[in-house]
Design a protein around this motif. Structure first.
Motif, PDB file in Angstrom:
ATOM      1  N   TYR A  63      -1.338   2.023 -12.000  1.00  0.00           N
ATOM      2  CA  TYR A  63      -0.561   1.167 -11.122  1.00  0.00           C
ATOM      3  C   TYR A  63       0.193   1.978 -10.080  1.00  0.00           C
ATOM      4  O   TYR A  63       0.844   2.980 -10.408  1.00  0.00           O
ATOM      5  N   ASP A  64       0.090   1.521  -8.784  1.00  0.00           N
ATOM      6  CA  ASP A  64       0.818   2.160  -7.670  1.00  0.00           C
ATOM      7  C   ASP A  64       1.865   1.167  -7.193  1.00  0.00           C
ATOM      8  O   ASP A  64       1.538   0.192  -6.488  1.00  0.00           O
ATOM      9  N   ALA A  65       3.123   1.379  -7.624  1.00  0.00           N
ATOM     10  CA  ALA A  65       4.178   0.400  -7.310  1.00  0.00           C
ATOM     11  C   ALA A  65       4.421   0.320  -5.803  1.00  0.00           C
ATOM     12  O   ALA A  65       4.818  -0.721  -5.291  1.00  0.00           O
ATOM     13  N   ALA A  66       4.153   1.438  -5.103  1.00  0.00           N
ATOM     14  CA  ALA A  66       4.419   1.456  -3.645  1.00  0.00           C
ATOM     15  C   ALA A  66       3.548   0.424  -2.924  1.00  0.00           C
ATOM     16  O   ALA A  66       3.961  -0.224  -1.981  1.00  0.00           O
ATOM     17  N   THR A  67       2.330   0.266  -3.408  1.00  0.00           N
ATOM     18  CA  THR A  67       1.414  -0.681  -2.726  1.00  0.00           C
ATOM     19  C   THR A  67       1.143  -1.915  -3.570  1.00  0.00           C
ATOM     20  O   THR A  67       0.384  -2.793  -3.157  1.00  0.00           O
ATOM     21  N   LYS A  68       1.759  -1.954  -4.762  1.00  0.00           N
ATOM     22  CA  LYS A  68       1.524  -3.071  -5.694  1.00  0.00           C
ATOM     23  C   LYS A  68       0.024  -3.247  -5.965  1.00  0.00           C
ATOM     24  O   LYS A  68      -0.505  -4.366  -5.940  1.00  0.00           O
ATOM     25  N   GLN A  69      -0.632  -2.118  -6.213  1.00  0.00           N
ATOM     26  CA  GLN A  69      -2.067  -2.152  -6.485  1.00  0.00           C
ATOM     27  C   GLN A  69      -2.385  -1.340  -7.746  1.00  0.00           C
ATOM     28  O   GLN A  69      -1.620  -0.438  -8.130  1.00  0.00           O
ATOM     29  N   PHE A  70      -3.557  -1.623  -8.344  1.00  0.00           N
ATOM     30  CA  PHE A  70      -4.125  -0.752  -9.374  1.00  0.00           C
ATOM     31  C   PHE A  70      -5.222   0.085  -8.723  1.00  0.00           C
ATOM     32  O   PHE A  70      -5.989  -0.429  -7.900  1.00  0.00           O
ATOM     33  N   VAL A  71      -5.266   1.356  -9.122  1.00  0.00           N
ATOM     34  CA  VAL A  71      -6.335   2.240  -8.636  1.00  0.00           C
ATOM     35  C   VAL A  71      -7.336   2.445  -9.777  1.00  0.00           C
ATOM     36  O   VAL A  71      -6.989   3.025 -10.817  1.00  0.00           O
ATOM     37  N   LEU A  72      -8.538   1.901  -9.601  1.00  0.00           N
ATOM     38  CA  LEU A  72      -9.593   2.045 -10.631  1.00  0.00           C
ATOM     39  C   LEU A  72     -10.360   3.340 -10.376  1.00  0.00           C
ATOM     40  O   LEU A  72     -10.693   3.651  -9.217  1.00  0.00           O
TER      41      LEU A  72
END
Ligand SMILES: CCCCCCCC/C=C\CCCCC/C=C/C(=O)SCCNC(=O)CCNC(=O)[C@H](O)C(C)(C)COP(=O)(O)OP(=O)(O)OC[C@H]1O[C@@H](n2cnc3c(N)ncnc32)[C@H](O)[C@@H]1OP(=O)(O)O
Ligand SMILES: Cc1cc2nc3c(=O)[nH]c(=O)nc-3n(C[C@H](O)[C@H](O)[C@H](O)COP(=O)(O)OP(=O)(O)OC[C@H]3O[C@@H](n4cnc5c(N)ncnc54)[C@H](O)[C@@H]3O)c2cc1C
Length: 615
Positions: free
Chosen positions: A125-134
């Motif tokens: 999880y990348d809180a800065a972009t509110k994304q998950f990196v698979l």
């Protein structure tokens, strides 16, 4: 409207190339599943009760070697129902239900299938972009096997290790778009293709999938049970295994699937055995039906009984599954371990027994059973896969053993759940139960064996249910099947009974006699019993098992369809391996003609119009 097989009409699938099989499967599948959509529009099927409709199609002659759209219904949609929260269900279910998106279920990796806590794909999880990196950190982290993923699905459920704030929280499920909805091209950061030819199910288009730091929105994590908040805070599930729910559902469905395949195989073999005449019982007599040999009856009749036993068991398991899931919704998790153990045990036992019985049906038909046109080799290829997928059988039986041992250890301190209550009775009788050569006596014997080894599941015959709803004549035959099934397994597992019960030599001998009497008693009804499965010739697709018994004419008609009878050599063979398994598997997969092109023409011609509701 599409014609069923416009390009390959009249050419049996066995003579199609690997690529042609896929193209044929897409064409047949969009025709078949357009029917499901029509039934949806007419309100004849719904998201909550499409199992029988889809199951009927997937077991039909149209999709006889599987379908690239099978996983969409079998796992992609159930996973959304089971693991997505309400908001996510509102977003994804309608599109999945009307097939405007096609999904798969990607859990297994090149390096891990059984030990799912060891899966390597990561979702960070990348809180800065509110994304998950698979990301797939290694080749062994590549997803390997997901049905339909090779060239067909544009979305899938991916099971990955969840990392947030530097901590790993174990495996969780994510819904991920892998292909562009307009062009069907793989999206940037996605490596995808099909894994190549298999023993069977060659129309399923099993694929591989690798991620290269591929980003998805936070809200693509399925959050019914566990959540990750916008700041990266992890909220854990009430029960760590609720994320495993999709697998439990499919294991339950597989038991129904085995009933269908076993019924087909024993119908083919029994009818052929009534038509086939070979050798004489007495010199000078006309050759007799091979169904008259006790050895043939021994091979086949227990499969007729097993088909009924599995059907009753599957229905009972389905009731239990629904009961437990209703309790889960109310927050009551008490029976989840029992459901898991039951689903593991019955998936393993019914698939292993069905594979053995289907092979025995093939062997009972001599050379003609070895012909693809008999449909028995294809059926074997389908059922033997079920011993591996959805949890390899050995591993699932160990899960059941674990549950039974725990239950036994808590025998005096904990109320027993319904399916293991017999353990209390067997314990109370301190294993000195008297033996009787009756159905009840044999079941009780196995309960004692189960008690002693705590890894045998018991067999719960629904005899009472039959006596309420069937005529005396039918009841007699069904009782014969129950007797047959019990005496067969008593004789098969005699070593356990001799070890753990007081069965005497005399009783074993009378058990053997009783078994042969039952075979003889069943003989007159054998063909009627398989006719009662009411499987149309179109379903059986078998030269040996057709209802009219014209075996030889059909064998010759099918043989003449071989292109080898029309022209010289075909085919070539593939290379062998040098021991570098994963690299070789990937290299072999890349040889597939399907992987030579980014998008197969059937997407634009059939799949896309189907997904857009234009068919
Ligand atoms: C809807 C339409 C249908 C139409 C009909 C269609 C007809 C066609 C039918 C079928 C076609 C099917 C096609 C399927 C294609 C194939 C798909 C796949 O294969 S998907 C991948 C499947 N993979 C697996 O199954 C992996 C197997 N491995 C596991 O499940 C786990 O690794 C494990 C072996 C269970 C171990 O898990 P884990 O290591 O996490 O657990 P342990 O440390 O051993 O602890 C065990 C405790 O956990 C509890 N447990 C484990 N699993 C579950 C579960 N699923 N549910 C509940 N509880 C679970 C277990 O009870 C232990 O509890 P305690 O003893 O600790 O109390
Ligand atoms: C036709 C088919 C379709 C499939 N479709 C899908 C799909 O759509 N999606 C998906 O995610 N997966 C799918 N799978 C993958 C399937 O779930 C795995 O093959 C299965 O879980 C077994 O894992 P594995 O192949 O890695 O074997 P492994 O886990 O490596 O097991 C290999 C052998 O090791 C032994 N073994 C392993 N663990 C233990 C243990 N703990 N104790 C004792 N013995 C052990 C067993 O003998 C087992 O057979 C499919 C597989 C097949 C064959």
């Amino acid at each position: 409207m599409l014609s069923k097989r416009e390009v390959f009409d009249g050419v049996p699938e066995e003579y199609l190339s690997h690529k042609e099989r896929y193209e044929n499967a897409i064409r047949n599948s969009v025709v078949a599943f357009s029917l499901v959509r029509k039934m949806q529009e007419e309100g004849k099927t719904s998201i909550n009760n499409y199992r029988d409709v889809v199951g009927g199609l997937l077991g039909s002659s149209v999709l006889r070697d599987g379908s690239p759209l099978g996983l969409h219904y079998i796992m992609f949609m159930p996973a959304i129902l089971n693991q997505a929260n309400e908001e996510q269900q509102e977003k994804w279910l309608p599109r999945a239900w009307n097939c405007s998106i096609i999904g798969s279920y990607a859990q297994t990796e090149l390096g891990h299938g059984t030990f799912i806590r060891g899966l390597e794909t990561t979702a960070t999880y990348d809180a800065a972009t509110k994304q998950f990196v698979l990301h797939s950190p290694t080749l062994t982290a590549y997803k390997w096997w997901p049905g339909g993923l090779g060239q067909t699905a544009n979305y899938c459920i991916v099971v990955a290790q969840l990392y947030t704030k530097g901590q790993c929280h174990g495996i969780h499920s994510f819904i991920i778009q892998v292909r562009d909805e307009e062009t069907h091209m793989p999206l940037p950061g996605i490596k995808i293709g099909e894994i190549g030819a298999k023993l069977g199910l060659n129309a399923v288009n099993n694929g591989f999938l690798g991620f290269d730091n591929y980003r998805i929105p936070r809200t693509n994590m399925l959050m019914k049970h566990a959540q990750v908040l916008e700041d990266g805070t992890y909220v854990k599930s009430r029960h760590s295994k609720l994320n495993y729910g999709a697998m439990v559902f499919v294991r339950v469905v597989i038991v129904f699937d085995m009933v269908n395949y076993l019924s087909k195989a024993v119908t083919i073999a029994t009818r052929f055995s009534a038509v086939r005449r070979q050798c004489q019982l007495k010199a000078g007599e006309t050759e007799c039906q091979i169904l008259d040999y006790v050895t043939q009856q021994h091979k086949l009749f227990v499969s007729i009984a097993a088909a009924h036993a599995f059907r009753i068991t599957a229905n009972k398991l389905w009731l239990t599954f629904n009961e437990v899931n209703e309790q889960l919704v109310e927050g009551n998790l008490q029976r989840l371990p029992e459901l898991h153990a039951l689903a593991c045990c019955l998936k393993a036992v019914t698939t292993a027994d069905t594979a053995a019985c289907v092979e025995r049906c093939r062997l009972a038909c001599g050379g003609h059973g070895y012909m693809m046109s008999s449909s028995l080799p294809l059926t074997y290829g389908l059922v033997t896969a079920a011993c591996t997928y959805e949890g390899e059988n050995t591993v699932l039986l160990l899960q059941t053993a674990r549950f039974l041992v725990k239950t036994y250890q808590q025998l005096d301190s904990k109320a027993l759940t319904p399916t293991v209550a017999y353990l209390k009775t067997a314990a109370a009788e301190r294993f000195c139960v008297g033996w009787s050569n009756t159905t009840e006596g044999i079941i009780r014997g196995f309960q004692v064996v189960a008690m002693r080894v705590i890894i045998m599941s018991t067999f719960n015959e629904e005899v009472q249910e039959m006596s309420r709803t069937v005529s005396p004549q039918l009841k007699e035959v069904l009782h014969q099947l129950v007797d047959l099934y019990c005496t067969y397994w008593a004789l098969e597992k005699l070593s356990d009974l001799l070890l753990y019960t007081p069965i005497s030599q005399k009783e074993v001998e009378s058990l053997r006699l009783r078994y042969e009497e039952t075979l003889t008693n069943l003989r007159p009804n054998a063909v009627g019993l398989v006719d009662a499965f009411d499987l149309r010739d179109e379903m059986l697709q078998s030269t040996l098992g057709s209802y009219d018994g014209r075996v030889y004419e059909r064998l010759m008609e099918e043989a003449m369809k071989s292109p080898l009878n029309a022209e010289p050599m075909l085919q070539s063979t593939l290379g062998s391996y040098d021991g570098r398994v994963y690299e070789r598997l990937m290299e072999e997969a890349m040889k597939s003609p399907l992987n030579a092109e980014p998008v197969n023409y059937t997407f634009h011609k059939y799949l896309k119009p189907f997904m857009q509701g234009k068919l």
